[in-house]
Design a protein around this motif. Structure first.
Motif, PDB file in Angstrom:
ATOM      1  N   GLU A   1       0.824  -1.208   0.000  1.00 43.90           N
ATOM      2  CA  GLU A   1       0.000   0.000   0.000  1.00 43.90           C
ATOM      3  C   GLU A   1       0.859   1.259   0.000  1.00 43.90           C
ATOM      4  N   SER A   2       1.934   1.272   0.793  1.00 41.66           N
ATOM      5  CA  SER A   2       2.776   2.465   0.829  1.00 41.66           C
ATOM      6  C   SER A   2       3.495   2.679  -0.490  1.00 41.66           C
ATOM      7  N   ALA A   3       3.833   1.586  -1.200  1.00 41.99           N
ATOM      8  CA  ALA A   3       4.513   1.717  -2.486  1.00 41.99           C
ATOM      9  C   ALA A   3       3.555   2.133  -3.595  1.00 41.99           C
ATOM     10  N   LEU A   4       2.333   1.553  -3.588  1.00 41.98           N
ATOM     11  CA  LEU A   4       1.392   1.827  -4.670  1.00 41.98           C
ATOM     12  C   LEU A   4       0.614   3.118  -4.453  1.00 41.98           C
ATOM     13  N   VAL A   5       0.199   3.374  -3.217  1.00 39.55           N
ATOM     14  CA  VAL A   5      -0.606   4.554  -2.924  1.00 39.55           C
ATOM     15  C   VAL A   5       0.281   5.748  -2.573  1.00 39.55           C
ATOM     16  N   GLY A   6       1.322   5.489  -1.756  1.00 44.80           N
ATOM     17  CA  GLY A   6       2.200   6.575  -1.324  1.00 44.80           C
ATOM     18  C   GLY A   6       3.460   6.730  -2.142  1.00 44.80           C
ATOM     19  N   ASN A   7       3.687   5.796  -3.110  1.00 45.08           N
ATOM     20  CA  ASN A   7       4.864   5.856  -3.988  1.00 45.08           C
ATOM     21  C   ASN A   7       6.167   5.841  -3.187  1.00 45.08           C
ATOM     22  N   LYS A   8       6.199   5.060  -2.115  1.00 46.43           N
ATOM     23  CA  LYS A   8       7.380   4.985  -1.267  1.00 46.43           C
ATOM     24  C   LYS A   8       8.497   4.220  -1.960  1.00 46.43           C
ATOM     25  N   ASP A   9       9.733   4.706  -1.812  1.00 46.22           N
ATOM     26  CA  ASP A   9      10.920   4.031  -2.330  1.00 46.22           C
ATOM     27  C   ASP A   9      11.245   2.853  -1.412  1.00 46.22           C
ATOM     28  N   LEU A  10      11.258   1.649  -1.968  1.00 50.66           N
ATOM     29  CA  LEU A  10      11.471   0.454  -1.157  1.00 50.66           C
ATOM     30  C   LEU A  10      12.927   0.038  -1.061  1.00 50.66           C
ATOM     31  N   ALA A  11      13.798   0.666  -1.834  1.00 53.61           N
ATOM     32  CA  ALA A  11      15.196   0.223  -1.892  1.00 53.61           C
ATOM     33  C   ALA A  11      15.879   0.195  -0.528  1.00 53.61           C
TER      34      ALA A  11
ATOM     35  N   ARG B   1      17.501  -3.227   1.048  1.00 53.36           N
ATOM     36  CA  ARG B   1      18.919  -3.347   1.410  1.00 53.36           C
ATOM     37  C   ARG B   1      19.077  -3.871   2.837  1.00 53.36           C
ATOM     38  N   ALA B   2      18.234  -3.386   3.737  1.00 51.94           N
ATOM     39  CA  ALA B   2      18.307  -3.835   5.127  1.00 51.94           C
ATOM     40  C   ALA B   2      18.012  -5.328   5.241  1.00 51.94           C
ATOM     41  N   GLN B   3      17.030  -5.800   4.470  1.00 51.49           N
ATOM     42  CA  GLN B   3      16.704  -7.226   4.495  1.00 51.49           C
ATOM     43  C   GLN B   3      17.791  -8.052   3.821  1.00 51.49           C
ATOM     44  N   ALA B   4      18.380  -7.533   2.736  1.00 52.51           N
ATOM     45  CA  ALA B   4      19.384  -8.285   1.983  1.00 52.51           C
ATOM     46  C   ALA B   4      20.586  -8.637   2.848  1.00 52.51           C
ATOM     47  N   ALA B   5      20.894  -7.766   3.817  1.00 53.60           N
ATOM     48  CA  ALA B   5      22.042  -8.011   4.684  1.00 53.60           C
ATOM     49  C   ALA B   5      21.864  -9.257   5.539  1.00 53.60           C
ATOM     50  N   LYS B   6      20.619  -9.716   5.686  1.00 53.71           N
ATOM     51  CA  LYS B   6      20.340 -10.885   6.525  1.00 53.71           C
ATOM     52  C   LYS B   6      20.462 -12.203   5.762  1.00 53.71           C
ATOM     53  N   PHE B   7      20.584 -12.125   4.429  1.00 58.36           N
ATOM     54  CA  PHE B   7      20.559 -13.333   3.610  1.00 58.36           C
ATOM     55  C   PHE B   7      21.935 -13.596   3.014  1.00 58.36           C
TER      56      PHE B   7
ATOM     57  N   HIS C   1      18.879 -15.609 -17.123  1.00 54.00           N
ATOM     58  CA  HIS C   1      19.374 -16.680 -16.264  1.00 54.00           C
ATOM     59  C   HIS C   1      20.429 -16.043 -15.377  1.00 54.00           C
ATOM     60  N   ALA C   2      20.193 -16.046 -14.081  1.00 54.60           N
ATOM     61  CA  ALA C   2      21.105 -15.344 -13.182  1.00 54.60           C
ATOM     62  C   ALA C   2      21.043 -15.951 -11.788  1.00 54.60           C
ATOM     63  N   ALA C   3      22.095 -15.723 -11.025  1.00 57.72           N
ATOM     64  CA  ALA C   3      22.074 -16.112  -9.611  1.00 57.72           C
ATOM     65  C   ALA C   3      20.952 -15.349  -8.925  1.00 57.72           C
ATOM     66  N   ASP C   4      20.200 -16.059  -8.078  1.00 55.44           N
ATOM     67  CA  ASP C   4      19.015 -15.470  -7.457  1.00 55.44           C
ATOM     68  C   ASP C   4      19.404 -14.640  -6.239  1.00 55.44           C
ATOM     69  N   ARG C   5      20.034 -13.517  -6.496  1.00 57.29           N
ATOM     70  CA  ARG C   5      20.407 -12.627  -5.400  1.00 57.29           C
ATOM     71  C   ARG C   5      19.153 -11.952  -4.833  1.00 57.29           C
ATOM     72  N   PHE C   6      19.213 -11.646  -3.539  1.00 51.94           N
ATOM     73  CA  PHE C   6      18.062 -11.062  -2.861  1.00 51.94           C
ATOM     74  C   PHE C   6      17.668  -9.751  -3.542  1.00 51.94           C
ATOM     75  N   GLY C   7      16.374  -9.600  -3.818  1.00 52.03           N
ATOM     76  CA  GLY C   7      15.877  -8.389  -4.464  1.00 52.03           C
ATOM     77  C   GLY C   7      16.033  -8.369  -5.972  1.00 52.03           C
ATOM     78  N   LEU C   8      16.363  -9.519  -6.579  1.00 47.83           N
ATOM     79  CA  LEU C   8      16.605  -9.561  -8.020  1.00 47.83           C
ATOM     80  C   LEU C   8      15.404  -9.074  -8.826  1.00 47.83           C
ATOM     81  N   LEU C   9      14.214  -9.581  -8.516  1.00 48.35           N
ATOM     82  CA  LEU C   9      13.037  -9.196  -9.290  1.00 48.35           C
ATOM     83  C   LEU C   9      12.723  -7.711  -9.137  1.00 48.35           C
ATOM     84  N   TYR C  10      12.968  -7.168  -7.953  1.00 46.13           N
ATOM     85  CA  TYR C  10      12.773  -5.726  -7.748  1.00 46.13           C
ATOM     86  C   TYR C  10      13.703  -4.940  -8.675  1.00 46.13           C
ATOM     87  N   ARG C  11      14.972  -5.317  -8.723  1.00 43.32           N
ATOM     88  CA  ARG C  11      15.932  -4.597  -9.558  1.00 43.32           C
ATOM     89  C   ARG C  11      15.603  -4.732 -11.037  1.00 43.32           C
TER      90      ARG C  11
END
Length: 266
Positions: free
Chosen positions: A149-159, A163-169, A197-207
C-alpha cells in the motif's frame, strides 16, 4: 482450449455474490494462456478478488481505489505459500510487488502476471519464508500488505528497506557467475522478449522490474522460476512510450538488465 474446460457454470456455483455477467467478463477479458496456467480454484478466487476490487472502487475515495486486494493460499505439500494480488495495472506494479515481498523477508520462487483488457492486473507469487517453508507468520503477511500500500498509494521508495533485508541473507550458491540476458523482438509483434538466467540474489526481481520500468517498457506477462539458487525468468514487454524500439534501445535495455542481475542492491 483450456478455458472451455473450466466451466463458468461451476464457477458461478462456487463464487457467491458475483453476477453471471462479471464471471463472463472475466473469461472474455483474459488471454488464453491465463486459463492454461490457472486451475479452477484460483480462477474462482481471482473472480471474487476482482469483485471486491470493483466494490472497493465504488465505495471508497480515489486513494481507496488504488489499494490492492490480497489473498494468501498455503501449499503445505509443496512447503510454500502463494500471494495473490489483484489491483489496477500501473507503471512499476510488478517490481513494487516483488519489492514488498522482499521487504517482508520472503523468498520468491516463481511469479506469474496477467492483465485483463480492462487493465485489472492479476499477479501471483509463490513464496517461502526465511526457513524455506510456507509463510505462517502473520507479521510477514501484514508487512507485505502495508508495504504494498505504501509503495502503490504513497509511492514509497522500497530500496532502503530491501537493502536492510538483503544483509540478513547469504549469497546464493548458484553455479552461474555472470548473468545471461537475451533481449529481442517477438516476430510479427511490437513486444520485446527478455530472458534472464542469473544467480538469485536477494531483491533480483525488484531490480530487474525497476530497470524495465525505467527503460520505458511495461510488463505484458512474466514467468519467473527459481531453483537451486538460479533464477530463470522470462518477460514479455510492451513499449510504454512513443520511442522506436530499435537495436540501440534493445541493447541499452540488455546492458541495464545485465548490470541489475549481476550486482547486489546498491
Amino acid at each position: 482450449m483450456k478455458r472451455h474446460l473450466i466451466s463458468q457454470q461451476h464457477i458461478a456455483q462456487t463464487v457467491s455474490g458475483v453476477s453471471a455477467e462479471e464471471i463472463a467478463a472475466h473469461f472474455n477479458l483474459l488471454p488464453e494462456r491465463y486459463f492454461a496456467q490457472t486451475d479452477e480454484a484460483d480462477v474462482a478466487l481471482h473472480i471474487g478478488m476482482v469483485n471486491r476490487l470493483l466494490h472497493n472502487i465504488s465505495a471508497a475515495d480515489s486513494l481507496g481505489s488504488l489499494r490492492p486486494v490480497i489473498e494468501w493460499r498455503d501449499l503445505p505439500e509443496r512447503g510454500c505459500s502463494v500471494a495473490h494480488v489483484v489491483t489496477w495495472d500501473r507503471a512499476g506494479l510488478f517490481y513494487k510487488l516483488a519489492g514488498a515481498l522482499s521487504v517482508a523477508g520472503l523468498n520468491i520462487l516463481s511469479a506469474r502476471i496477467t492483465t485483463r483488457t480492462d487493465h485489472i492486473a492479476i499477479d501471483s507469487f509463490v513464496v517461502t519464508d526465511a526457513a524455506h517453508g510456507a509463510v505462517q507468520d502473520e507479521v510477514a503477511r501484514e508487512v507485505f500488505a502495508r508495504t504494498v500500500e505504501s509503495a502503490l498509494v504513497g509511492n514509497k521508495d522500497l530500496a532502503p528497506a530491501i537493502r536492510a533485508q538483503a544483509a540478513k541473507f547469504a549469497a546464493p550458491a548458484a553455479s552461474l557467475d555472470a548473468p545471461v540476458v537475451e533481449v529481442y523482438l517477438e516476430i510479427a509483434s511490437p513486444r520485446v522478449i527478455v530472458e534472464i538466467h542469473a544467480a538469485d540474489r536477494f531483491g533480483l526481481l525488484y531490480r530487474v522490474g525497476h530497470v524495465i520500468a525505467d527503460q520505458g517498457f511495461s510488463l505484458a506477462s512474466a514467468r519467473v522460476h527459481t531453483e537451486r539458487g538460479l533464477a530463470i525468468d522470462a518477460f514479455h514487454l510492451e513499449p510504454a512510450d512513443t520511442r522506436p524500439v530499435d537495436a540501440a534501445r534493445l541493447r541499452h535495455l540488455r546492458d541495464a538488465l545485465v548490470a541489475a542481475a549481476g550486482l547486489g542492491l546498491t
